[in-house]
Enzyme design. Structure first.
Site, PDB file in Angstrom:
ATOM      1  N   ARG A  40       0.845  -1.199   0.000  1.00 15.82           N
ATOM      2  CA  ARG A  40       0.000   0.000   0.000  1.00 15.82           C
ATOM      3  C   ARG A  40       0.878   1.245   0.000  1.00 15.82           C
ATOM      4  O   ARG A  40       0.578   2.238  -0.698  1.00 15.82           O
ATOM      5  CB  ARG A  40      -0.903  -0.023   1.238  1.00 15.82           C
ATOM      6  CG  ARG A  40      -1.924   1.082   1.288  1.00 15.82           C
ATOM      7  CD  ARG A  40      -2.838   1.072   0.073  1.00 15.82           C
ATOM      8  NE  ARG A  40      -3.804   2.137   0.157  1.00 15.82           N
ATOM      9  CZ  ARG A  40      -5.096   1.944   0.422  1.00 15.82           C
ATOM     10  NH1 ARG A  40      -5.569   0.729   0.576  1.00 15.82           N
ATOM     11  NH2 ARG A  40      -5.926   2.955   0.507  1.00 15.82           N
TER      12      ARG A  40
ATOM     13  N   ASN B   5     -11.624  16.614   0.431  1.00 19.93           N
ATOM     14  CA  ASN B   5     -12.427  15.419   0.190  1.00 19.93           C
ATOM     15  C   ASN B   5     -13.886  15.755   0.457  1.00 19.93           C
ATOM     16  O   ASN B   5     -14.194  16.480   1.408  1.00 19.93           O
ATOM     17  CB  ASN B   5     -11.965  14.285   1.128  1.00 19.93           C
ATOM     18  CG  ASN B   5     -12.681  12.968   0.828  1.00 19.93           C
ATOM     19  OD1 ASN B   5     -13.604  12.925   0.025  1.00 19.93           O
ATOM     20  ND2 ASN B   5     -12.250  11.906   1.470  1.00 19.93           N
TER      21      ASN B   5
ATOM     22  N   HIS C   7     -17.669  14.286   1.287  1.00 22.31           N
ATOM     23  CA  HIS C   7     -18.247  13.086   1.913  1.00 22.31           C
ATOM     24  C   HIS C   7     -19.760  13.263   1.986  1.00 22.31           C
ATOM     25  O   HIS C   7     -20.233  14.339   2.396  1.00 22.31           O
ATOM     26  CB  HIS C   7     -17.644  12.919   3.321  1.00 22.31           C
ATOM     27  CG  HIS C   7     -18.168  11.731   4.056  1.00 22.31           C
ATOM     28  ND1 HIS C   7     -17.999  10.436   3.600  1.00 22.31           N
ATOM     29  CD2 HIS C   7     -18.859  11.626   5.212  1.00 22.31           C
ATOM     30  CE1 HIS C   7     -18.583   9.605   4.447  1.00 22.31           C
ATOM     31  NE2 HIS C   7     -19.105  10.298   5.427  1.00 22.31           N
TER      32      HIS C   7
ATOM     33  N   ASP D 225      -7.009  14.599   6.411  1.00 16.86           N
ATOM     34  CA  ASP D 225      -5.909  14.293   7.338  1.00 16.86           C
ATOM     35  C   ASP D 225      -5.761  12.773   7.364  1.00 16.86           C
ATOM     36  O   ASP D 225      -6.355  12.063   6.563  1.00 16.86           O
ATOM     37  CB  ASP D 225      -6.173  14.898   8.737  1.00 16.86           C
ATOM     38  CG  ASP D 225      -7.367  14.243   9.435  1.00 16.86           C
ATOM     39  OD1 ASP D 225      -7.788  14.778  10.484  1.00 16.86           O
ATOM     40  OD2 ASP D 225      -7.867  13.199   8.943  1.00 16.86           O
TER      41      ASP D 225
ATOM     42  N   GLY E  10      -6.923  10.513   9.153  1.00 13.64           N
ATOM     43  CA  GLY E  10      -8.048   9.683   9.601  1.00 13.64           C
ATOM     44  C   GLY E  10      -9.022   9.359   8.482  1.00 13.64           C
ATOM     45  O   GLY E  10      -8.791   9.709   7.319  1.00 13.64           O
TER      46      GLY E  10
ATOM     47  N   ASP F 258     -12.255  10.373   7.019  1.00 17.83           N
ATOM     48  CA  ASP F 258     -13.272  11.443   6.976  1.00 17.83           C
ATOM     49  C   ASP F 258     -13.247  12.278   8.250  1.00 17.83           C
ATOM     50  O   ASP F 258     -14.292  12.700   8.757  1.00 17.83           O
ATOM     51  CB  ASP F 258     -14.664  10.820   6.781  1.00 17.83           C
ATOM     52  CG  ASP F 258     -14.755  10.039   5.470  1.00 17.83           C
ATOM     53  OD1 ASP F 258     -15.462   9.019   5.436  1.00 17.83           O
ATOM     54  OD2 ASP F 258     -14.079  10.448   4.499  1.00 17.83           O
TER      55      ASP F 258
HETATM   56  C1  GRF Z   1     -20.075  11.173  -3.790  1.00 14.37           C
HETATM   57  O1  GRF Z   1     -21.293  11.333  -3.089  1.00 14.37           O
HETATM   58  C2  GRF Z   1     -18.920  11.136  -2.827  1.00 14.37           C
HETATM   59  O2  GRF Z   1     -19.058  11.972  -1.712  1.00 14.37           O
HETATM   60  C3  GRF Z   1     -18.958   9.696  -2.393  1.00 14.37           C
HETATM   61  O3  GRF Z   1     -19.253   8.962  -3.567  1.00 14.37           O
HETATM   62  C4  GRF Z   1     -19.987   9.811  -4.451  1.00 14.37           C
HETATM   63  C5  GRF Z   1     -19.221   9.877  -5.741  1.00 14.37           C
HETATM   64  O4  GRF Z   1     -20.076  10.386  -6.712  1.00 14.37           O
HETATM   65  N1  GRF Z   1     -17.699   9.269  -1.820  1.00 14.37           N
HETATM   66  P1  GRF Z   1     -19.478  10.808  -8.154  1.00 14.37           P
HETATM   67  O5  GRF Z   1     -18.477   9.715  -8.550  1.00 14.37           O
HETATM   68  O6  GRF Z   1     -18.819  12.138  -7.997  1.00 14.37           O
HETATM   69  O7  GRF Z   1     -20.692  10.854  -9.046  1.00 14.37           O
END
Ligand code: GRF
Length: 200
Positions: free
Chosen positions: A64, A106, A108, A140, A142, A144
């Site tokens: 990884r 990012n 979420h 960071d 972690g 999310d």
């Molecule tokens: C988004 O809601 C993102 O936050 C989550 O997966 C979805 C990805 O959607 N991790 P897309 O690929 O941008 O359509």
């Protein structure tokens, strides 16, 4: 500002950034799109927009950490001002964050700190919350857990299933992402502990 966007799936958040960057006043343009897998719509969207793409797959590397470093190298080659992880389904590790820390955003599909991980909308539905939403944070080490730059609330409807809820979240998420990335591109970002704000 130069954006590198990381995707793993349909790429509708990426598409929102590609569309917004058509306006020169937006202040940011997508200079490359990276993925952890081939054959996804997100890469096709980049290709249709004439944006260079790259794929860095975990299985092609002995560990990884090797993958993380290879991804960092690929991203660095595009000299990004900001890296946007939009539906990228891998955790970015130490080497990547050392290189780009404080400049990786990012998005979420939940109201952090609720429902971290890859099943935000499903977890919100299962829990029975009446309001969920989306969060944009500075990555960071972690899962999310980084300092929050923007959030939007989204109602859960009684007849929602995961797909209808996630799609409603994504409508807000794309607007939140485009607005915040544009401001960060034009004004800069400053991270101070758990706080992040726009500005140089
Ligand atoms: C988004 O809601 C993102 O936050 C989550 O997966 C979805 C990805 O959607 N991790 P897309 O690929 O941008 O359509």
């Amino acid at each position: 500002a130069r954006l590198v966007v990381l995707v793993s799936g349909s790429g509708t958040n990426l598409q929102a950034l590609l569309d917004a960057s058509q306006d020169p006043a937006y202040g940011a343009r997508v200079v490359a799109v990276g993925a952890d897998r081939d054959g996804i719509e997100g890469l096709a969207r980049a290709e249709r927009a004439g944006v260079p793409t790259f794929t860095v797959r975990v299985r092609d590397f002995p560990s990884r950490e090797h993958w993380d470093r290879a991804l960092a190298e690929q991203v660095a080659a595009s000299e990004p001002d900001l890296v946007v992880s939009a539906g990228f389904m891998k955790l970015l590790g130490g080497a990547f964050l050392e290189r780009f820390g404080g400049r990786v955003l990012n998005t979420h599909p939940a109201l952090s700190p609720a429902f971290p991980g890859t099943q935000g909308p499903a977890d919100a539905l299962a829990y029975g919350v009446k309001v969920t939403g989306c969060t944009l944070f500075v990555v960071d080490a972690g899962v999310d857990t980084g300092p929050i730059l923007a959030q939007e609330a989204v109602p859960v409807e009684a007849d929602d299933d995961v797909e209808t809820l996630h799609e409603r979240i994504k409508v807000a998420e794309r607007r939140m992402l485009v607005d915040a990335v544009g401001r960060a591109a034009r004004e800069g970002l400053r991270v101070e502990g758990r706080r992040v704000r726009f500005g140089a």
